[in-house]
Scaffold this motif. Sequence first.
Motif, mmCIF file in Angstrom:
data_model
loop_
_atom_site.group_PDB
_atom_site.id
_atom_site.type_symbol
_atom_site.label_atom_id
_atom_site.label_comp_id
_atom_site.label_asym_id
_atom_site.label_seq_id
_atom_site.Cartn_x
_atom_site.Cartn_y
_atom_site.Cartn_z
ATOM 1 N N LEU A 158 0.850 -1.192 0.000
ATOM 2 C CA LEU A 158 0.000 0.000 0.000
ATOM 3 C C LEU A 158 0.884 1.239 0.000
ATOM 4 N N VAL A 159 0.636 2.119 -0.943
ATOM 5 C CA VAL A 159 1.397 3.360 -1.052
ATOM 6 C C VAL A 159 0.405 4.516 -1.171
ATOM 7 N N LYS A 160 0.716 5.609 -0.514
ATOM 8 C CA LYS A 160 -0.175 6.772 -0.568
ATOM 9 C C LYS A 160 0.054 7.571 -1.860
ATOM 10 N N PRO A 161 -0.995 8.202 -2.362
ATOM 11 C CA PRO A 161 -0.833 9.050 -3.552
ATOM 12 C C PRO A 161 0.236 10.114 -3.329
ATOM 13 N N SER A 162 0.961 10.400 -4.376
ATOM 14 C CA SER A 162 2.059 11.372 -4.441
ATOM 15 C C SER A 162 3.358 10.843 -3.832
ATOM 16 N N GLU A 163 3.320 9.691 -3.184
ATOM 17 C CA GLU A 163 4.543 9.146 -2.593
ATOM 18 C C GLU A 163 5.292 8.267 -3.618
ATOM 19 N N THR A 164 6.378 7.662 -3.160
ATOM 20 C CA THR A 164 7.214 6.844 -4.045
ATOM 21 C C THR A 164 7.033 5.363 -3.749
ATOM 22 N N LEU A 165 6.746 4.622 -4.787
ATOM 23 C CA LEU A 165 6.620 3.167 -4.711
ATOM 24 C C LEU A 165 8.020 2.580 -4.806
ATOM 25 N N SER A 166 8.349 1.672 -3.892
ATOM 26 C CA SER A 166 9.675 1.026 -3.911
ATOM 27 C C SER A 166 9.517 -0.476 -3.789
ATOM 28 N N LEU A 167 10.098 -1.195 -4.734
ATOM 29 C CA LEU A 167 10.054 -2.651 -4.731
ATOM 30 C C LEU A 167 11.446 -3.214 -4.988
ATOM 31 N N LYS A 209 23.898 -8.163 -3.130
ATOM 32 C CA LYS A 209 22.724 -8.844 -2.581
ATOM 33 C C LYS A 209 21.979 -9.661 -3.637
ATOM 34 N N ASN A 210 22.470 -9.617 -4.876
ATOM 35 C CA ASN A 210 21.805 -10.274 -6.003
ATOM 36 C C ASN A 210 20.353 -9.804 -6.114
ATOM 37 N N GLN A 211 20.183 -8.492 -6.076
ATOM 38 C CA GLN A 211 18.858 -7.884 -6.131
ATOM 39 C C GLN A 211 18.856 -6.723 -7.120
ATOM 40 N N PHE A 212 17.659 -6.403 -7.612
ATOM 41 C CA PHE A 212 17.479 -5.156 -8.319
ATOM 42 C C PHE A 212 16.185 -4.521 -7.838
ATOM 43 N N SER A 213 16.112 -3.205 -7.987
ATOM 44 C CA SER A 213 15.030 -2.464 -7.341
ATOM 45 C C SER A 213 14.359 -1.492 -8.291
ATOM 46 N N LEU A 214 13.114 -1.170 -7.948
ATOM 47 C CA LEU A 214 12.295 -0.237 -8.715
ATOM 48 C C LEU A 214 11.837 0.883 -7.797
ATOM 49 N N LYS A 215 11.944 2.096 -8.279
ATOM 50 C CA LYS A 215 11.328 3.234 -7.605
ATOM 51 C C LYS A 215 10.466 3.971 -8.618
ATOM 52 N N LEU A 216 9.221 4.220 -8.230
ATOM 53 C CA LEU A 216 8.280 4.957 -9.071
ATOM 54 C C LEU A 216 7.727 6.096 -8.233
ATOM 55 N N SER A 217 7.996 7.302 -8.643
ATOM 56 C CA SER A 217 7.644 8.471 -7.836
ATOM 57 C C SER A 217 6.287 9.044 -8.216
ATOM 58 N N SER A 218 5.783 9.893 -7.329
ATOM 59 C CA SER A 218 4.538 10.640 -7.578
ATOM 60 C C SER A 218 3.410 9.732 -8.038
ATOM 61 N N VAL A 219 3.174 8.670 -7.299
ATOM 62 C CA VAL A 219 2.185 7.679 -7.734
ATOM 63 C C VAL A 219 0.763 8.201 -7.574
ATOM 64 N N THR A 220 -0.107 7.668 -8.430
ATOM 65 C CA THR A 220 -1.543 7.936 -8.364
ATOM 66 C C THR A 220 -2.269 6.597 -8.391
ATOM 67 N N ALA A 221 -3.592 6.662 -8.323
ATOM 68 C CA ALA A 221 -4.378 5.425 -8.352
ATOM 69 C C ALA A 221 -4.123 4.631 -9.631
ATOM 70 N N ALA A 222 -3.755 5.315 -10.697
ATOM 71 C CA ALA A 222 -3.483 4.631 -11.969
ATOM 72 C C ALA A 222 -2.258 3.732 -11.901
ATOM 73 N N ASP A 223 -1.464 3.881 -10.868
ATOM 74 C CA ASP A 223 -0.281 3.023 -10.697
ATOM 75 C C ASP A 223 -0.591 1.759 -9.901
ATOM 76 N N THR A 224 -1.830 1.613 -9.470
ATOM 77 C CA THR A 224 -2.242 0.384 -8.789
ATOM 78 C C THR A 224 -2.149 -0.780 -9.766
ATOM 79 N N ALA A 225 -1.389 -1.795 -9.401
ATOM 80 C CA ALA A 225 -1.141 -2.899 -10.330
ATOM 81 C C ALA A 225 -0.423 -4.038 -9.610
ATOM 82 N N ILE A 226 -0.377 -5.176 -10.280
ATOM 83 C CA ILE A 226 0.552 -6.233 -9.881
ATOM 84 C C ILE A 226 1.874 -5.916 -10.558
ATOM 85 N N VAL A 280 -2.406 1.931 -4.631
ATOM 86 C CA VAL A 280 -2.167 3.338 -4.301
ATOM 87 C C VAL A 280 -3.472 3.910 -3.766
ATOM 88 N N SER A 281 -3.456 4.246 -2.491
ATOM 89 C CA SER A 281 -4.661 4.751 -1.848
ATOM 90 C C SER A 281 -4.284 5.469 -0.562
#
Lengths: 120, 106
Positions: free
Chosen positions: A11-20, A77-94, A118-119
């Motif tokens: 769960l991420v709030k609108p306008s915040e940054t999604l990090s995976l 760490k054998n990892q890679f990461s995603l950051k998506l900024s300024s999220v909106t409801a349209a970024d809700t997804a798998i 995103v909510s």
Amino acid sequence: QVQLQESGPGLVKPSETLSLTCTVSGGSVSSGSYYCNWIRQPPGKGLEWIGSIYYSGSTSYNPSLKSRVSISVDMSKNQFSLKLSSVTAADTAIYYCARGRIQGYFLDYWGQGTLVTVSS
Amino acid sequence: SYELTQPLSVSVALGQTARITCGGNNIRSKNVHWYQQKPGQAPVLVIYRDNNRPSGIPERISGFNSGITATLTISRAQAGDEADYYCQVWDSSTWVFGGGTKVTVL
């Protein structure tokens, strides 16, 4: 057997940054034979490629998301990461991480996916 | 940007043949890949580089790229073939997906 596993807040709030983060086992993110990719799928809709990173750090992004996306790799760490900024409801997804083969540019292994809502 | 066009849905009788098309500008010049996605699951690669099957994919599933369209063929359709199918190419350093086709086995 190669396995990829996504992790991060559901769960991420609108306008915040999604990090995976995607953790890879049975293979190496530092292999020169593969790209590390992020793909997403809004509920009930099709697949959308977000972007990819090569072990050298070279990145490529979907033009429609480029201004908000950043992908990085942590070889220790054998990892890679995603950051998506300024999220909106349209970024809700798998959100899926997937390994892309350089020879042919196809995605041969996928993570199980993680739902990000995103909510407020 | 490059676009891939797929039919929204295809229906096939049990045991018959389903064909799913994927159209794009000069698609013959590209390697086309196909993914199967069942409800609640991640996509699975079923065809790569036009007509190659990964290990574990049955021979009933085949691909062809004629230049006008690329086609995924499912022969002797089974109930377990019901899924969404996506074609994909690589263009200008981006991975491009078609909109997906829902296959229904009647």
